[in-house]
Design an enzyme around this catalytic site. Structure first.
Site, PDB file in Angstrom:
ATOM      1  N   CYS A 131     -60.129   1.023 -11.449  1.00  0.00           N
ATOM      2  CA  CYS A 131     -60.626   1.695 -10.239  1.00  0.00           C
ATOM      3  C   CYS A 131     -62.035   1.235  -9.908  1.00  0.00           C
ATOM      4  O   CYS A 131     -63.003   1.672 -10.538  1.00  0.00           O
ATOM      5  CB  CYS A 131     -60.584   3.211 -10.460  1.00  0.00           C
ATOM      6  SG  CYS A 131     -61.230   4.146  -9.064  1.00  0.00           S
ATOM      7  N   CYS A 134     -64.281   4.102  -8.569  1.00  0.00           N
ATOM      8  CA  CYS A 134     -64.815   5.004  -9.593  1.00  0.00           C
ATOM      9  C   CYS A 134     -65.893   4.319 -10.424  1.00  0.00           C
ATOM     10  O   CYS A 134     -66.916   4.917 -10.736  1.00  0.00           O
ATOM     11  CB  CYS A 134     -63.722   5.464 -10.556  1.00  0.00           C
ATOM     12  SG  CYS A 134     -62.118   5.725  -9.823  1.00  0.00           S
ATOM     13  N   ASP A 135     -65.662   3.066 -10.803  1.00  0.00           N
ATOM     14  CA  ASP A 135     -66.502   2.449 -11.832  1.00  0.00           C
ATOM     15  C   ASP A 135     -67.435   1.348 -11.329  1.00  0.00           C
ATOM     16  O   ASP A 135     -68.337   0.931 -12.066  1.00  0.00           O
ATOM     17  CB  ASP A 135     -65.602   1.872 -12.944  1.00  0.00           C
ATOM     18  CG  ASP A 135     -64.766   2.969 -13.599  1.00  0.00           C
ATOM     19  OD1 ASP A 135     -65.246   4.114 -13.649  1.00  0.00           O
ATOM     20  OD2 ASP A 135     -63.645   2.686 -14.049  1.00  0.00           O
TER      21      ASP A 135
END
Ligand code: NAP
Length: 304
Positions: A131, A134-135
């Site tokens: 992701c 997200c990261d």
């Protein structure tokens, strides 16, 4: 016994829920995490009709959920751990008790495929990610690798240019699978270096990702590339474990349906990424959710 249970709260499930709640069926949608599915990990959606400027994945599914709930859809937070499917009765075993329904719509989606190479399990969450939204911010000014050549890999690589210093986009062929527009964007990005005909064979590092060992599939040569993060976008596998052996699946494990989303068991329908098909989009998932809801409604009418 409920009229209908929808399993999975991505765009397909939320759309089916909206239509069926609006049709005043006794319907409940089960979702183990937050409703939204894989769209929640998509930073920006620009090909969903009605949003000419684009829309964030989070906002899009939040709007879908609110719209369905406005028509009375009940969404319950439960994980489905077993299914017993027969023509007469559909039993849904969840982590908090059993439920029954006359009809089911399966919208359980798909999960990111793993590479299956050395270092992947050890470094999962320690530099390996599925992701970018997200990261990505964790890799500010670092070098990272993105594996894959489809829409997801290319779109996420372009997204990562906001944070990272350099992206090695590693693809096993000499031609990307991604749509032309995305290819053009990637090619125009100075931070993206395309590494053709290459597969990862090992992820390096003990506690954190330190690099990746790559192999050129044409020459057989291997080399090591220092990177701090590895983003894996090599497609998905369907979440069909619970129906294996009960419902007809294709050779890749996706659910086979007819054009009305009817599976091989009467009264069990499937929609979205879990379904056997060529094109996986939010817009196709939404259309299938609507079609499945209508077919389920007609099926329930036929029982009377
Ligand atoms: P995908 O289209 O299946 O592409 C997977 C990519 O990973 C392919 O390039 C494939 O190579 C490569 N690959 C597969 N297994 C591999 C392995 N073991 N090692 C190395 N590389 C491997 O998956 P996706 O990109 O996640 O897309 C899934 C669906 O969602 C598609 O229908 C796509 O159009 C859709 N999608 C749409 C958008 C959008 O419209 N904006 C965004 C994201 C996803 P080959 O090309 O050689 O097979």
């Amino acid at each position: 016994m409920h009229d209908l249970i929808i399993i999975g709260g991505g765009p397909a499930g939320l759309t089916a829920g909206l239509y069926n709640a609006r049709a005043r069926l006794d319907v409940v949608l089960l979702e183990k995490l937050a409703p939204g599915g894989q769209v929640l990990t998509t930073d920006w959606v620009e090909n969903y009709p009605g949003f000419p400027e684009g829309v964030s994945g989070v906002e899009l599914v939040d709007r879908m959920k609110t719209q369905a709930e406005n028509f009375g859809l009940k969404i319950e937070s439960r994980e489905v751990i077993g299914l017993e499917l027969s023509e007469k009765k559909k039993k849904v075993i969840t982590d908090s008790g059993e439920m029954e329904a006359k009809a089911l719509i399966l919208c359980c989606g798909a999960t990111w495929k793993k590479l299956g190479i050395e270092g992947e399990e050890r470094l999962m969450g320690k530099g390996i990610s599925f992701c970018a939204t997200c990261d990505g911010p964790f890799y500010r000014d670092e070098d990272v690798a993105v594996i894959g050549g489809g829409d997801t890999a290319v779109e996420e690589a372009v997204f990562l240019t906001r944070f990272v210093k350099k992206i090695f986009l590693i693809h096993r062929r000499d031609k990307l699978r991604a749509t032309k527009l995305l290819q053009e964007r990637a090619m125009a990005e100075k931070k993206i270096e395309l590494v053709w005909d290459t597969v990862p064979v090992r992820i390096l590092g003990e506690k954190d990702v330190e690099g990746i060992e790559l192999k050129n599939v044409k020459t057989g040569d291997t080399h090591r590339q220092a990177v701090r993060g590895v983003f894996v976008f090599i497609g998905t596998i369907p979440n069909t474990e619970l129906v294996k052996g009960q419902i007809k699946l294709d050779r890749n494990g996706f659910i086979v349906t007819d054009e009305n989303m009817q599976t091989s068991i009467p009264g069990v329908f499937a929609a979205g990424d879990i379904r056997s098909k060529l094109f996986r989009q939010i817009s196709t998932a939404v259309g299938e959710g609507a079609a499945a809801s209508y077919a389920a409604e007609k099926y329930l009418e036929s029982l009377h």
